[in-house]
Scaffold this active site. Structure first.
Site, mmCIF file in Angstrom:
data_model
loop_
_atom_site.group_PDB
_atom_site.id
_atom_site.type_symbol
_atom_site.label_atom_id
_atom_site.label_comp_id
_atom_site.label_asym_id
_atom_site.label_seq_id
_atom_site.Cartn_x
_atom_site.Cartn_y
_atom_site.Cartn_z
ATOM 1 C CB SER A 247 -0.968 -0.040 1.185
ATOM 2 O OG SER A 247 -1.985 0.915 1.013
ATOM 3 C CG ASP B 208 -7.234 -3.959 -3.445
ATOM 4 O OD1 ASP B 208 -7.973 -2.989 -3.725
ATOM 5 O OD2 ASP B 208 -6.038 -3.832 -3.158
ATOM 6 C CG HIS C 9 -5.671 -2.443 0.225
ATOM 7 N ND1 HIS C 9 -5.079 -2.274 -0.999
ATOM 8 C CD2 HIS C 9 -4.969 -1.689 1.099
ATOM 9 C CE1 HIS C 9 -4.062 -1.441 -0.876
ATOM 10 N NE2 HIS C 9 -3.970 -1.073 0.385
#
Length: 141
Positions: A41, A92, A119
């Site tokens: 991320s 995701d 995610h």
């Protein structure tokens, strides 16, 4: 990471070049030679510029739906020769597929999609995540 979460902002990491220098220093301080860089991320803001500038220093790269992939052109990705495992959860719906659109231009990549994971696929399905990661690590020289 400086400037993220509860950590205070740091002038050094205000630019991509500064983030490359920061990550370079961290790796040097830890005495790491040819590490595998795992980037989930938000860490993409650090890992992607490092990969593009100094990818030859890495044994491998594992982006997990990182941010910032659209900041670079396909031609920049084409120049990177670092073995890469593009990893994301199949639930995701935004960052994973978005990152794949850019990262698929890395010439030495493979893709692993973690089923029934969002995610943070490493938290949702840790066994599946680790199976994919360990399989990738075993195939590196």
């Amino acid at each position: 990471m400086p400037g993220y979460g509860d950590s205070p902002p740091a002038e050094m990491v205000a630019t991509a070049q500064g983030r490359v220098a920061f990550l370079d220093r961290v790796l040097q301080e830890l005495g790491m030679r040819r590490p595998v860089l795992i980037s989930p991320s938000m860490s993409g803001r650090f890992a992607l510029p490092f990969l593009l500038a100094q990818g030859d220093r890495l044994a491998g790269f594992v982006p997990i739906a990182p941010v910032g992939t659209k900041d670079y052109a396909a031609e920049q990705y084409h120049r990177v020769q670092t073995p890469t495992l593009i990893l994301y959860g199949d639930r995701d719906a935004s960052l994973g597929p978005q990152a794949l659109q850019s990262l698929r231009h890395l010439p030495r990549h493979r893709v692993a999609v973690v089923p029934d994971a969002g995610h943070a696929c490493y938290l949702d399905k840790p066994e599946d995540f680790h199976r994919a990661l360990l399989g990738f690590l075993r195939q590196l020289k």
